[in-house]
Design a protein around this motif. Structure first.
Motif, PDB file in Angstrom:
ATOM      1  N   GLY A 209       1.108  -1.322  -0.147  1.00  0.00           N
ATOM      2  CA  GLY A 209       0.010   0.098   0.168  1.00  0.00           C
ATOM      3  C   GLY A 209       1.076   0.803   0.289  1.00  0.00           C
ATOM      4  N   MET A 210       1.877   1.225   0.594  1.00  0.00           N
ATOM      5  CA  MET A 210       3.033   2.371   0.509  1.00  0.00           C
ATOM      6  C   MET A 210       3.815   2.593  -0.169  1.00  0.00           C
ATOM      7  N   ARG A 211       4.043   1.430  -1.786  1.00  0.00           N
ATOM      8  CA  ARG A 211       3.984   1.556  -3.054  1.00  0.00           C
ATOM      9  C   ARG A 211       3.003   3.078  -3.613  1.00  0.00           C
ATOM     10  N   ASN A 212       2.170   2.593  -3.776  1.00  0.00           N
ATOM     11  CA  ASN A 212       0.903   3.401  -4.121  1.00  0.00           C
ATOM     12  C   ASN A 212       1.108   4.531  -3.552  1.00  0.00           C
ATOM     13  N   THR A 213       2.246   5.476  -2.820  1.00  0.00           N
ATOM     14  CA  THR A 213       1.367   6.583  -2.635  1.00  0.00           C
ATOM     15  C   THR A 213       2.536   7.629  -3.081  1.00  0.00           C
ATOM     16  N   PRO A 214       2.004   8.652  -2.598  1.00  0.00           N
ATOM     17  CA  PRO A 214       2.920   9.314  -3.524  1.00  0.00           C
ATOM     18  C   PRO A 214       4.415  10.021  -2.897  1.00  0.00           C
ATOM     19  N   VAL A 215       4.931   9.505  -1.450  1.00  0.00           N
ATOM     20  CA  VAL A 215       5.756   9.695  -1.412  1.00  0.00           C
ATOM     21  C   VAL A 215       7.093   8.388  -1.513  1.00  0.00           C
ATOM     22  N   TRP A 216       6.878   8.120  -1.320  1.00  0.00           N
ATOM     23  CA  TRP A 216       7.304   6.111  -1.829  1.00  0.00           C
ATOM     24  C   TRP A 216       8.687   6.800  -2.442  1.00  0.00           C
TER      25      TRP A 216
ATOM     26  N   TRP B  45      10.855   8.213  -0.055  1.00  0.00           N
ATOM     27  CA  TRP B  45      11.640   7.022   0.685  1.00  0.00           C
ATOM     28  C   TRP B  45      12.855   6.224   0.041  1.00  0.00           C
TER      29      TRP B  45
ATOM     30  N   ASN C  92       5.855  15.954  11.142  1.00  0.00           N
ATOM     31  CA  ASN C  92       5.758  16.715   9.039  1.00  0.00           C
ATOM     32  C   ASN C  92       5.886  18.006   9.354  1.00  0.00           C
TER      33      ASN C  92
END
Length: 128
Positions: A8-15, A18, A90
């Motif tokens: 799920g995190m891989r599909n976020t804009p911030v991936w 990171w 943040n």
């Protein structure tokens, strides 16, 4: 972390950011060592620090972050604790920049009037 959480995190804009920072993680681990374990900070670790230190946290952040910042800032009179109003983990760079400028230069600009005030440190200070 479970595989489905990472997926799920891989599909976020911030991936991408990171992933780009990933090579620095071993260094973060070396510097932080066991200070993020939830155990008390090693009492002698920062005693030799004799320069001004700014310890900041967001006032809207998690309680444990504020507690850690307060504990670190209690290590000496050269530590200044500052809670960034309304910020969490943040922190908005626009909120942080004037705090750092004041800390490093002793000069504070009133954003409404544009006037400059010379101060010996951050104002307001958060009581320890």
């Amino acid at each position: 972390m479970p595989d489905e959480v990472i997926a799920g995190m891989r599909n976020t804009p911030v991936w991408a950011a990171w992933e780009a920072a990933a090579p620095t993680l071993p260094y973060d681990g070396q510097v932080m060592a066991d200070t993020m374990s939830g155990r008390p900070l090693p009492p002698n670790r920062w005693r030799s620090v004799n320069i001004p230190v700014l310890v900041g946290h967001g006032s809207a952040g998690e309680t444990y972050m504020a507690n850690g910042a307060k504990k670190l800032a209690s290590h000496g009179d050269n530590y200044t604790l500052y809670a960034l109003p309304g910020e969490d983990h943040n922190v908005d760079p626009h909120a942080l920049a004037p705090v750092l400028t004041t800390f490093f230069t002793g000069v504070q600009r009133d954003m409404r009037s544009g006037s400059v005030v010379v101060r010996p440190g951050i104002d307001p200070r958060v009581p320890r």
